[in-house]
Write an enzyme that holds these catalytic residues in place. Structure first.
Site, PDB file in Angstrom:
ATOM      1  N   GLY A 162       0.855  -1.145   0.166  1.00  0.00           N
ATOM      2  CA  GLY A 162      -0.053   0.215   0.324  1.00  0.00           C
ATOM      3  C   GLY A 162       0.580   1.169   0.350  1.00  0.00           C
ATOM      4  N   GLY A 190      -0.236   5.003  -0.706  1.00  0.00           N
ATOM      5  CA  GLY A 190      -0.942   5.748  -0.055  1.00  0.00           C
ATOM      6  C   GLY A 190      -0.506   7.402   0.327  1.00  0.00           C
ATOM      7  N   GLN A 191      -1.223   7.620   1.140  1.00  0.00           N
ATOM      8  CA  GLN A 191      -0.784   9.431   1.873  1.00  0.00           C
ATOM      9  C   GLN A 191       0.233   9.062   2.858  1.00  0.00           C
ATOM     10  OE1 GLN A 191      -3.842  10.308   5.417  1.00  0.00           O
ATOM     11  NE2 GLN A 191      -2.835  12.239   5.184  1.00  0.00           N
ATOM     12  N   ASP A 247       2.212  -1.841  -4.230  1.00  0.00           N
ATOM     13  CA  ASP A 247       0.781  -1.424  -4.368  1.00  0.00           C
ATOM     14  C   ASP A 247      -0.007  -1.789  -5.543  1.00  0.00           C
ATOM     15  OD1 ASP A 247      -0.378   1.111  -2.761  1.00  0.00           O
ATOM     16  OD2 ASP A 247      -1.541   0.630  -4.911  1.00  0.00           O
ATOM     17  N   ARG A 273      -2.228  -0.434  -7.683  1.00  0.00           N
ATOM     18  CA  ARG A 273      -1.854   0.158  -8.361  1.00  0.00           C
ATOM     19  C   ARG A 273      -0.649  -0.166  -9.597  1.00  0.00           C
ATOM     20  NH1 ARG A 273      -2.926   5.672  -4.586  1.00  0.00           N
ATOM     21  NH2 ARG A 273      -4.663   5.407  -4.788  1.00  0.00           N
ATOM     22  N   ASP A 329      -1.135  -7.364  -4.675  1.00  0.00           N
ATOM     23  CA  ASP A 329      -2.669  -7.515  -4.343  1.00  0.00           C
ATOM     24  C   ASP A 329      -2.459  -7.964  -3.335  1.00  0.00           C
ATOM     25  OD1 ASP A 329      -5.296  -7.765  -3.417  1.00  0.00           O
ATOM     26  OD2 ASP A 329      -6.172  -8.436  -5.232  1.00  0.00           O
ATOM     27  N   TYR A 347     -14.010  -0.911   8.778  1.00  0.00           N
ATOM     28  CA  TYR A 347     -12.072  -0.696   9.396  1.00  0.00           C
ATOM     29  C   TYR A 347     -11.861  -0.806  11.067  1.00  0.00           C
ATOM     30  CZ  TYR A 347      -8.723   2.891   9.644  1.00  0.00           C
ATOM     31  OH  TYR A 347      -7.711   3.438   9.718  1.00  0.00           O
ATOM     32  N   LYS A 386      -8.937  -3.217  12.247  1.00  0.00           N
ATOM     33  CA  LYS A 386      -8.340  -3.376  13.313  1.00  0.00           C
ATOM     34  C   LYS A 386      -8.224  -3.936  14.622  1.00  0.00           C
ATOM     35  CE  LYS A 386      -6.605   0.278  10.384  1.00  0.00           C
ATOM     36  NZ  LYS A 386      -5.244   0.000   9.582  1.00  0.00           N
TER      37      LYS A 386
HETATM   38  P1  NAD Z   1      -4.336   5.277   1.759  1.00  0.00           P
HETATM   39  O1  NAD Z   1      -5.309   5.399   1.258  1.00  0.00           O
HETATM   40  O2  NAD Z   1      -3.668   6.903   1.142  1.00  0.00           O
HETATM   41  O3  NAD Z   1      -3.545   4.220   0.842  1.00  0.00           O
HETATM   42  C1  NAD Z   1      -4.077   3.146   1.024  1.00  0.00           C
HETATM   43  C2  NAD Z   1      -2.673   2.255  -0.347  1.00  0.00           C
HETATM   44  O4  NAD Z   1      -3.317   0.777  -0.549  1.00  0.00           O
HETATM   45  C3  NAD Z   1      -3.439   2.632  -1.519  1.00  0.00           C
HETATM   46  O5  NAD Z   1      -2.629   3.535  -1.949  1.00  0.00           O
HETATM   47  C4  NAD Z   1      -4.275   1.688  -2.180  1.00  0.00           C
HETATM   48  O6  NAD Z   1      -4.008   1.384  -3.506  1.00  0.00           O
HETATM   49  C5  NAD Z   1      -3.845   0.410  -1.675  1.00  0.00           C
HETATM   50  N1  NAD Z   1      -4.301  -0.311  -2.510  1.00  0.00           N
HETATM   51  C6  NAD Z   1      -6.062  -0.841  -1.336  1.00  0.00           C
HETATM   52  N2  NAD Z   1      -6.086  -1.948  -1.707  1.00  0.00           N
HETATM   53  C7  NAD Z   1      -4.935  -3.210  -1.878  1.00  0.00           C
HETATM   54  C8  NAD Z   1      -4.558  -4.185  -1.956  1.00  0.00           C
HETATM   55  N3  NAD Z   1      -5.390  -4.961  -2.465  1.00  0.00           N
HETATM   56  N4  NAD Z   1      -3.885  -5.063  -1.880  1.00  0.00           N
HETATM   57  C9  NAD Z   1      -2.453  -3.362  -2.302  1.00  0.00           C
HETATM   58  N5  NAD Z   1      -2.420  -2.077  -1.565  1.00  0.00           N
HETATM   59  C10 NAD Z   1      -4.099  -1.898  -2.071  1.00  0.00           C
HETATM   60  O7  NAD Z   1      -3.885   4.962   3.383  1.00  0.00           O
HETATM   61  P2  NAD Z   1      -2.793   5.707   4.021  1.00  0.00           P
HETATM   62  O8  NAD Z   1      -3.354   6.641   5.210  1.00  0.00           O
HETATM   63  O9  NAD Z   1      -1.544   5.743   4.252  1.00  0.00           O
HETATM   64  O10 NAD Z   1      -2.670   4.599   5.609  1.00  0.00           O
HETATM   65  C11 NAD Z   1      -1.969   3.283   5.601  1.00  0.00           C
HETATM   66  C12 NAD Z   1      -2.614   2.544   6.552  1.00  0.00           C
HETATM   67  O11 NAD Z   1      -2.290   3.059   7.933  1.00  0.00           O
HETATM   68  C13 NAD Z   1      -3.686   1.791   6.179  1.00  0.00           C
HETATM   69  O12 NAD Z   1      -3.650   1.008   7.711  1.00  0.00           O
HETATM   70  C14 NAD Z   1      -4.191   2.610   7.353  1.00  0.00           C
HETATM   71  O13 NAD Z   1      -5.457   1.713   8.369  1.00  0.00           O
HETATM   72  C15 NAD Z   1      -3.835   3.781   8.523  1.00  0.00           C
HETATM   73  N6  NAD Z   1      -4.215   4.610   8.915  1.00  0.00           N
HETATM   74  C16 NAD Z   1      -4.142   5.867   8.504  1.00  0.00           C
HETATM   75  C17 NAD Z   1      -4.433   7.098   8.835  1.00  0.00           C
HETATM   76  C18 NAD Z   1      -4.857   8.512   7.877  1.00  0.00           C
HETATM   77  O14 NAD Z   1      -5.138   9.084   8.363  1.00  0.00           O
HETATM   78  N7  NAD Z   1      -4.113   7.701   7.228  1.00  0.00           N
HETATM   79  C19 NAD Z   1      -5.283   7.095  10.455  1.00  0.00           C
HETATM   80  C20 NAD Z   1      -4.916   5.432  11.096  1.00  0.00           C
HETATM   81  C21 NAD Z   1      -4.396   4.870  10.607  1.00  0.00           C
HETATM   82  C1  AKB Z   2      -9.861   7.310   8.525  1.00  0.00           C
HETATM   83  O1  AKB Z   2     -10.697   8.309   9.250  1.00  0.00           O
HETATM   84  O2  AKB Z   2     -10.832   6.701   7.949  1.00  0.00           O
HETATM   85  C2  AKB Z   2      -8.449   7.135   9.366  1.00  0.00           C
HETATM   86  C3  AKB Z   2      -8.168   6.657   9.901  1.00  0.00           C
HETATM   87  C4  AKB Z   2      -8.316   7.840  11.131  1.00  0.00           C
HETATM   88  O3  AKB Z   2      -7.815   5.697  10.475  1.00  0.00           O
HETATM   89  N1  AKB Z   2      -8.035   8.893   9.220  1.00  0.00           N
END
Ligand code: NAD
Ligand code: AKB
Length: 319
Positions: A10, A13-14, A36, A38, A53, A142, A146
């Protein structure tokens, strides 16, 4: 010379796009394989990339056999709002994907970083200064994933001796890569709207307080918990991980101090019900005591940094 080999899932992503860059600075570009779903990454820096994937166990096993990672950062996930729209897919990716990663890490003795979230908590949880160990009754797909993931990670640690580190991230705020469909996304979108249109319609009520963190702090904390001596870490589930908390109205007021014409209105949607079951603030004393966690970005610095970063990005896009 470090012999670490890193694999991220992944990664486009962000979080992954910024974490990949940081890991490559530290361990060398070729040591860090970003993957990823993608086909072509949209946000990643140049360097080794493979499509993966995470629900495809055989493909994952092949990549692990080729790259033999010593550390894995498993970030592939559907976030909270998207998960409510696609519950079955969210479960398959978020829990099924984690189980595939755990098996591969077991086979290769890889140290694993896996992020949990404030979404793990639910309506029965104390919402202010939410403790590390408390009632955990998530109401979203979600959040349920977790919770299941935290228990699976604890199981692999005790049953198989795997080295797994986890953080319950709050809402993460950054400008380089857009957030991927969460409930906390407004706290990023508001900066883009403020600079582009001078106004923002928020999908949460003005007094919805949630824990948040600037991305720089989140990346530093992630690297610090992975660097910590294993003996120092006695918390089996993911660590509460805190920095700041604010409401949409408070964030808007800070932006208006810098952009006096900025206006905000409110049209709460289905994400309000999710936010209403999450903590308002976090007690992260276990992270502070066990591995020395200290956030650096307060709200004022976050707002200044976001406005400067978004402004520079918009100017670059126009040039
Ligand atoms: P994001 O949505 O920006 O990125 C997730 C990435 O996963 C994307 O690039 C997407 O293409 C990829 N993806 C989706 N399905 C997939 C699959 N089947 N196989 C492979 N890749 C796949 O998410 P993020 O914000 O970078 O989050 C990363 C992790 O951090 C996640 O576990 C999320 O739950 C956790 N998290 C994020 C936040 C936040 O605020 N960003 C907060 C709490 C927890
Ligand atoms: C969401 O809002 O889903 C994420 C998180 C806090 O896990 N940013």
């Amino acid at each position: 010379m470090s012999m670490e080999r890193i694999l991220l899932t992944g990664a486009d992503g962000q979080i992954g796009s910024e974490l990949t860059a940081r890991l490559r600075e530290r361990f060398g570009t070729d040591a860090v394989l970003a993957t990823d779903l993608r086909e072509k990454p949209e946000h990643l820096p140049e360097g080794p990339f493979a499509r993966l994937d995470v629900t495809d166990a055989a493909a994952m096993q092949r990549l692990f056999a080729q790259h033999r990672p010593t550390q894995v950062y498993h970030l592939a996930s559907l976030l909270s709002a998207t998960g409510e729209r696609k519950p079955q897919l969210a479960w398959d990716v978020n829990v099924g994907g984690l189980l595939n990663v755990l098996e591969c890490c077991r086979e290769h003795s890889s140290r694993l970083f896996w992020p949990s979230s404030i979404a793990v908590f639910g309506p029965g949880t104390p919402r202010d200064h939410t403790p590390q160990q408390t009632i955990i009754d998530p109401m979203t797909v979600y959040g349920i994933g977790k919770l299941a993931g935290e228990r699976w990670c604890a199981y692999y640690q005790t049953k198989h001796g795997l080295d797994i580190r986890g953080l319950r991230y709050p809402g993460l705020i950054s400008y380089a890569t857009p957030p991927g469909g969460g409930t906390t996304d407004y706290a990023v979108a508001i900066f883009f709207a403020a600079l582009r249109e001078g106004r923002y319609t928020c999908y949460l009520k003005p007094d919805t307080r949630m824990p948040m963190m600037y991305m720089e702090d989140a990346i530093r904390g992630t690297l610090e918990v992975m660097d910590a001596s294993r003996e120092a870490l006695s918390t089996m589930e993911a660590y509460n991980f805190g920095a700041i908390d604010f409401t949409p109205a408070e964030l808007a007021a800070r932006i208006r101090e810098r952009l006096p014409d900025f206006t905000i209105d409110y049209a709460p949607d289905e994400r309000q019900a999710i936010a209403d079951t999450w903590p308002r603030s976090i007690d992260d004393s276990a992270a502070r005591a066990e591995w020395g966690w200290r956030p650096q970005y307060g709200l004022e610095q976050l707002v200044d940094t976001m406005l400067a970063g978004v402004k520079a990005g918009l100017a670059e896009a126009e040039a």
